[in-house]
Scaffold this motif. Sequence first.
Motif, short mmCIF file in Angstrom:
data_model
loop_
_atom_site.label_atom_id
_atom_site.label_comp_id
_atom_site.label_asym_id
_atom_site.label_seq_id
_atom_site.Cartn_x
_atom_site.Cartn_y
_atom_site.Cartn_z
N GLY A 92 25.72 34.17 -3.59
CA GLY A 92 26.77 33.92 -4.56
C GLY A 92 27.57 35.17 -4.85
O GLY A 92 28.74 35.28 -4.49
N CYS A 93 26.93 36.15 -5.53
CA CYS A 93 27.65 37.35 -5.90
C CYS A 93 28.16 38.06 -4.63
O CYS A 93 27.59 37.91 -3.55
CB CYS A 93 26.76 38.27 -6.73
N ASP A 94 29.20 38.85 -4.81
CA ASP A 94 30.05 39.32 -3.71
C ASP A 94 29.37 39.64 -2.38
O ASP A 94 29.77 39.14 -1.34
CB ASP A 94 30.81 40.57 -4.13
N LYS A 95 28.36 40.51 -2.41
CA LYS A 95 27.81 41.01 -1.15
C LYS A 95 26.71 40.13 -0.61
O LYS A 95 26.26 40.32 0.52
CB LYS A 95 27.27 42.44 -1.34
N PRO A 138 22.94 37.99 -12.98
CA PRO A 138 23.33 36.79 -13.71
C PRO A 138 24.22 35.86 -12.89
O PRO A 138 24.30 34.67 -13.20
CB PRO A 138 24.07 37.34 -14.94
N CYS A 139 24.86 36.38 -11.86
CA CYS A 139 25.66 35.49 -10.99
C CYS A 139 24.76 34.48 -10.27
O CYS A 139 25.22 33.47 -9.78
CB CYS A 139 26.45 36.31 -9.99
N HIS A 140 23.47 34.80 -10.20
CA HIS A 140 22.50 33.91 -9.55
C HIS A 140 21.55 33.31 -10.59
O HIS A 140 20.41 32.95 -10.27
CB HIS A 140 21.69 34.68 -8.50
N ILE A 197 21.72 41.25 -4.94
CA ILE A 197 22.63 42.33 -5.34
C ILE A 197 23.69 41.80 -6.29
O ILE A 197 24.38 40.83 -5.99
CB ILE A 197 23.39 42.91 -4.11
N HIS A 198 23.80 42.43 -7.44
CA HIS A 198 24.91 42.12 -8.36
C HIS A 198 25.88 43.31 -8.38
O HIS A 198 25.45 44.46 -8.34
CB HIS A 198 24.38 41.85 -9.78
N GLU A 199 27.15 42.99 -8.48
CA GLU A 199 28.18 44.03 -8.42
C GLU A 199 27.98 45.15 -9.44
O GLU A 199 28.18 46.32 -9.14
CB GLU A 199 29.56 43.41 -8.62
N SER A 200 27.64 44.76 -10.66
CA SER A 200 27.58 45.76 -11.74
C SER A 200 26.21 46.41 -11.88
O SER A 200 26.02 47.28 -12.73
CB SER A 200 27.95 45.11 -13.07
N GLY A 207 26.70 32.25 -13.02
CA GLY A 207 27.58 31.89 -11.90
C GLY A 207 28.45 33.07 -11.50
O GLY A 207 28.40 34.13 -12.12
N THR A 208 29.21 32.87 -10.46
CA THR A 208 30.02 33.95 -9.90
C THR A 208 31.40 34.00 -10.56
O THR A 208 31.83 33.05 -11.21
CB THR A 208 30.16 33.77 -8.38
N CYS A 209 32.10 35.11 -10.35
CA CYS A 209 33.39 35.34 -11.02
C CYS A 209 34.32 34.15 -10.82
O CYS A 209 34.38 33.55 -9.75
CB CYS A 209 34.03 36.62 -10.50
N SER A 210 35.07 33.84 -11.89
CA SER A 210 35.79 32.57 -11.95
C SER A 210 37.17 32.60 -11.32
O SER A 210 37.90 31.61 -11.39
CB SER A 210 35.90 32.14 -13.41
N THR A 247 35.97 38.30 -4.65
CA THR A 247 35.24 38.33 -3.39
C THR A 247 34.22 37.20 -3.30
O THR A 247 34.04 36.58 -2.24
CB THR A 247 34.56 39.69 -3.19
N ALA A 248 33.53 36.90 -4.41
CA ALA A 248 32.50 35.85 -4.36
C ALA A 248 33.14 34.50 -4.03
O ALA A 248 32.67 33.77 -3.14
CB ALA A 248 31.76 35.79 -5.67
N SER A 249 34.21 34.15 -4.74
CA SER A 249 34.88 32.88 -4.46
C SER A 249 35.47 32.88 -3.05
O SER A 249 35.41 31.87 -2.34
CB SER A 249 36.01 32.64 -5.47
FE1 FES Z 1 28.96 38.58 -9.26
FE2 FES Z 1 31.69 38.81 -9.70
S1 FES Z 1 30.04 40.09 -10.38
S2 FES Z 1 30.59 37.39 -8.50
#
Ligand code: FES
Length: 584
Positions: free
Chosen positions: A132-135, A64-66, A95-98, A204-207, A211-213
Amino acid sequence: MSNGKPHKPGMTPPQGMHKGLTNYGDLDFSVFLRRAFIKGAGYTDDALDRLVIGIANTSSAYNPCHGNADQLVEAVKRGVMLAGGLPMEFPTISIHESFAQPTSMYVRNLMSMDTEEMIRAQPMDAVVLIGGCDKTVPAQLMGGASAGVPAISLVTGSMLTGSHRSERVGACTDCRRFWAKYRAEEIDAEEVSSVNNQLVASVGTCSVMGTASTMACLAEALGIMLPGGASPPAVTAERIRIAERTGATAVQMIKHGLTPDKILTGKAFENALRVLLAIGGSTNGIIHLTAIAGRLGIEIDLDQLDAMGEETPVLVDLKPSGQHYMEDFNKAGGMPALLRELKPLLHLDAMTVTGRTPGEEIERSGAGFKQEVVRQLVAPIYPRGGIAVLHGNLAPGGAIIKQSAADVKLMEHEGRAVVFENIQDMAQRIDDDALDVNADDVLVLKNIGPKGAPGMPEAGYLPIPKKLGRAGVKDMVRISDGRMSGTAAGTIVLHVMPEAAIGGTLAYVQSGDRIRLSISRRELTLLISEEELARRAHAHHVEPPTGERGYHKLFLERVTQADQGVDFDFLRAPQFVAKIPRAR
Ligand code: FES
């Protein structure tokens, strides 16, 4: 190029559809066949004679971050075509963190290999990397750096914040805060369930400055992203316009010969490290920058990074070190506002994707305006860099702590170790009321390093034992060889090297030992004699883990420690040409 004709030796290097021909032993036939197949999708010769811009689309239902990636792809395509190129979208691992087991870090290198090899395997003169998402951004920059064609990073942008009972909330600092409240029985199951609906208010990525920001800001600081590209939220028109401009810029980069090695220089990485410190960025940023730099033969010296921190204040007031969210950072001017403030500390003569230097881009961004998120150099939110590097017999290879997110009262601390052998052991015992633990103790978690878990999980943020949480304890010194989410805060020592799973000192810590942490002296010491340590090492020989087959086997055999970016040894540059940051 002309229709269907192969590239002739001695002419200019092949471009567009003539690049990277499939090997049939007959180049003319390779071109003929390629064009025949792609025409099956309705392309004309005019389209196929253009420069080709690959667009790595990391859209995935699991990510969902993408969630806006497809919309961004359309805008990138528009930009490419406006500039006269041919956009070609292709999928890669996302890859999504969760949604990555055992950890997202475990598959980061796989995504980098996928990205690199698909850039190499398919004809493209430049590539737009949508992460976008962390990795994902580090994986793409690692792969892009190794592949060597002009590459430009585009992030999906941050999510919007939500509201819980009139309180503004956002992933994932507030996820952790509300979960800690629930564990401490300050809020009930109904309330924690209710806030769960508000923490992630959009795609979108964590607000926060997780790590993503952090990686978005670092990509902009590296010059591998358009100026102003890091901060516009995912659901805004500004984000779409950035995407269109990114597509057009990718075409121009080919004409300027802006391959990654021209942009990702030692100076660019020094600028990025400076920004990492000034934004109070995620500790994961060090690992990822080390991995990206390692692809280009640039080594990051942790001790010099620490020295750089002494002269780099934290200026960006974002959670978890500060108060605000990414959308506030964007309204405050985003990275151009920060770079303008950091100007005296930056290499202004590095290079960016626009073909202009950071110094020129800062001038073009105009004068600043009054706002409360990006502080002035003379009025920082924290006087020195957010990250400190520790040494001592417990971490002969070094360890790090995000001091800007630590409890001031615990920065100089000696306490009794309460040891957990691995994640399972911690999960079983940490909330046991019979656990012998008090607020002054030091929680130690072993075997969550690169090889240990494997994949270096973000379990370094050990939860406060429930019985202490109920008594009001909010922070304790916690030590591990793992990582921590950039959205987390506390007095947490991470990346202890060498890790326990390969026989680092951490493997031999026992409950009841005393440990001293001194951030002012950069010290992390296990207070036992050298003889006792040697005796324990002799009595409990540690055998590094191995895998049975496939990627698991490859990972365990070839992954490096945190100071080499947790990259695979065979993916790093064969020769190292620079060590940064250089002493000033
Ligand atoms: Fe994707 Fe935080 S879980 S940016």
